[in-house]
Design a protein around this motif. Structure first.
Motif, PDB file in Angstrom:
ATOM      1  N   GLY A   1      49.779  26.003   7.778  1.00  0.00           N
ATOM      2  CA  GLY A   1      48.854  26.223   8.562  1.00  0.00           C
ATOM      3  C   GLY A   1      49.523  26.526   9.975  1.00  0.00           C
ATOM      4  N   ASN A   2      49.302  25.975  11.232  1.00  0.00           N
ATOM      5  CA  ASN A   2      49.962  26.389  12.321  1.00  0.00           C
ATOM      6  C   ASN A   2      50.934  25.368  12.923  1.00  0.00           C
TER       7      ASN A   2
ATOM      8  N   ARG B   1      53.237  21.607  16.540  1.00  0.00           N
ATOM      9  CA  ARG B   1      51.928  22.255  16.659  1.00  0.00           C
ATOM     10  C   ARG B   1      51.494  22.860  17.885  1.00  0.00           C
ATOM     11  N   ASP B   2      51.328  24.071  18.189  1.00  0.00           N
ATOM     12  CA  ASP B   2      50.938  24.727  19.479  1.00  0.00           C
ATOM     13  C   ASP B   2      51.752  24.351  20.437  1.00  0.00           C
TER      14      ASP B   2
ATOM     15  N   LYS C   1      46.306  11.565   9.712  1.00  0.00           N
ATOM     16  CA  LYS C   1      45.823  11.488  11.229  1.00  0.00           C
ATOM     17  C   LYS C   1      46.844  12.397  12.021  1.00  0.00           C
ATOM     18  N   LYS C   2      47.883  12.722  11.536  1.00  0.00           N
ATOM     19  CA  LYS C   2      48.858  13.418  12.216  1.00  0.00           C
ATOM     20  C   LYS C   2      48.706  15.035  11.797  1.00  0.00           C
ATOM     21  N   ILE C   3      48.527  15.228  10.569  1.00  0.00           N
ATOM     22  CA  ILE C   3      48.615  16.573   9.988  1.00  0.00           C
ATOM     23  C   ILE C   3      47.151  17.339   9.895  1.00  0.00           C
ATOM     24  N   GLU C   4      46.028  16.713  10.057  1.00  0.00           N
ATOM     25  CA  GLU C   4      44.635  17.072   9.614  1.00  0.00           C
ATOM     26  C   GLU C   4      43.893  17.316  10.796  1.00  0.00           C
TER      27      GLU C   4
ATOM     28  N   VAL D   1      47.766  20.960  -0.402  1.00  0.00           N
ATOM     29  CA  VAL D   1      47.450  22.618  -0.491  1.00  0.00           C
ATOM     30  C   VAL D   1      47.789  23.100   0.861  1.00  0.00           C
ATOM     31  N   ASP D   2      48.145  24.419   0.929  1.00  0.00           N
ATOM     32  CA  ASP D   2      48.319  25.112   2.175  1.00  0.00           C
ATOM     33  C   ASP D   2      47.953  26.346   1.548  1.00  0.00           C
TER      34      ASP D   2
END
Length: 229
Positions: free
Chosen positions: A134-135, A147-148, A203-206, A226-227
């Motif tokens: 993802g990002n 992330r960001d 909680k950290k990746i979703e 899944v990515d």
């Protein structure tokens, strides 16, 4: 096992240091050593070993201070903290001083060698690249997500779990396999402990941990990463 792997043993207990050094040398590793934090830090920065076995409680400078300092000075190789069983492992995770992994004392020498050989196989012989989904970027050597532009710290165990999933995207991984890979040298583990770490990792990746889109539960089988992006 290649004999060009250099390991630094930073340990003030003379008997333990002798045993560890002797055993690693018998396994054909190059071993350098120091008995306190100040000498240990200088040794690491001068010799740049592939793996550092670093005691938590050291005279001169603590293991955490040594690790933090060598990281700030650009040392990016593996640092394995040797810590007493009475100390809380999550306490190590909570510090962001850059330890790669840990082993609790007292440890069996066979267990230590197995751990070192595992690290050589998966991290030293073929350095682990940063992976992304993802990002989000995963930097496994410093157990961090980006992330960001923001850093998200992972615990050592969360880091191991995520790395294995990212190396096996799309494959269903059973709980037994995951426990063997992640804990390996801890036989008294139950699946509830694993599931608890999965919950924390989500909680950290979703975006919505209750409805995960990356780390999926496959009922009766295990988990799958899944990515689709």
């Amino acid at each position: 096992m290649p004999n060009n792997i250099k390991i630094a043993v930073i340990e003030d207990d003379e008997n333990l240091r002798f045993l560890v050094v002797h055993r690693l040398e018998s396994e054909q590793f190059q071993v350098i050593q120091a008995a306190n934090g100040i000498d240990g830090e200088e040794l690491i920065l001068r010799e740049k070993p592939d793996i550092v076995l670093l005691d938590w409680m050291l005279p001169g400078k603590s293991g955490s201070e040594v690790c933090e300092n060598v990281r700030q000075n650009g040392f990016n190789n593996l640092v394995i903290m040797m810590t007493a069983k009475s100390q809380d492992v999550d306490k190590i995770d909570a510090y962001s001083f850059g330890v790669s992994d840990y082993i609790t004392k007292p440890f069996n020498m066979d267990v230590l060698v197995a751990m070192v050989e595992n690290k050589v196989k998966y991290f030293v012989s073929q350095p682990v690249e940063n992976l992304s989904f993802g990002n989000t970027e995963h930097h496994p050597s410093i157990h961090t997500l980006i992330r960001d532009g923001k850093r998200i710290e992972l615990t050592i165990l969360e880091n191991r779990i995520l790395l294995y999933f990212l190396q096996n995207i799309g494959r269903v991984i059973g709980r037994d396999e995951l426990m063997e890979v992640v804990w390996g040298y801890s036989s008294n583990l139950n699946t509830r402990t694993l599931d608890m770490h999965i919950v924390r990792l989500r909680k950290k990746i979703e975006q919505n941990p209750d409805k995960p889109c990356y780390l999926i539960t496959v009922r009766g089988m295990g988990y799958k990463f899944v990515d689709d992006e």
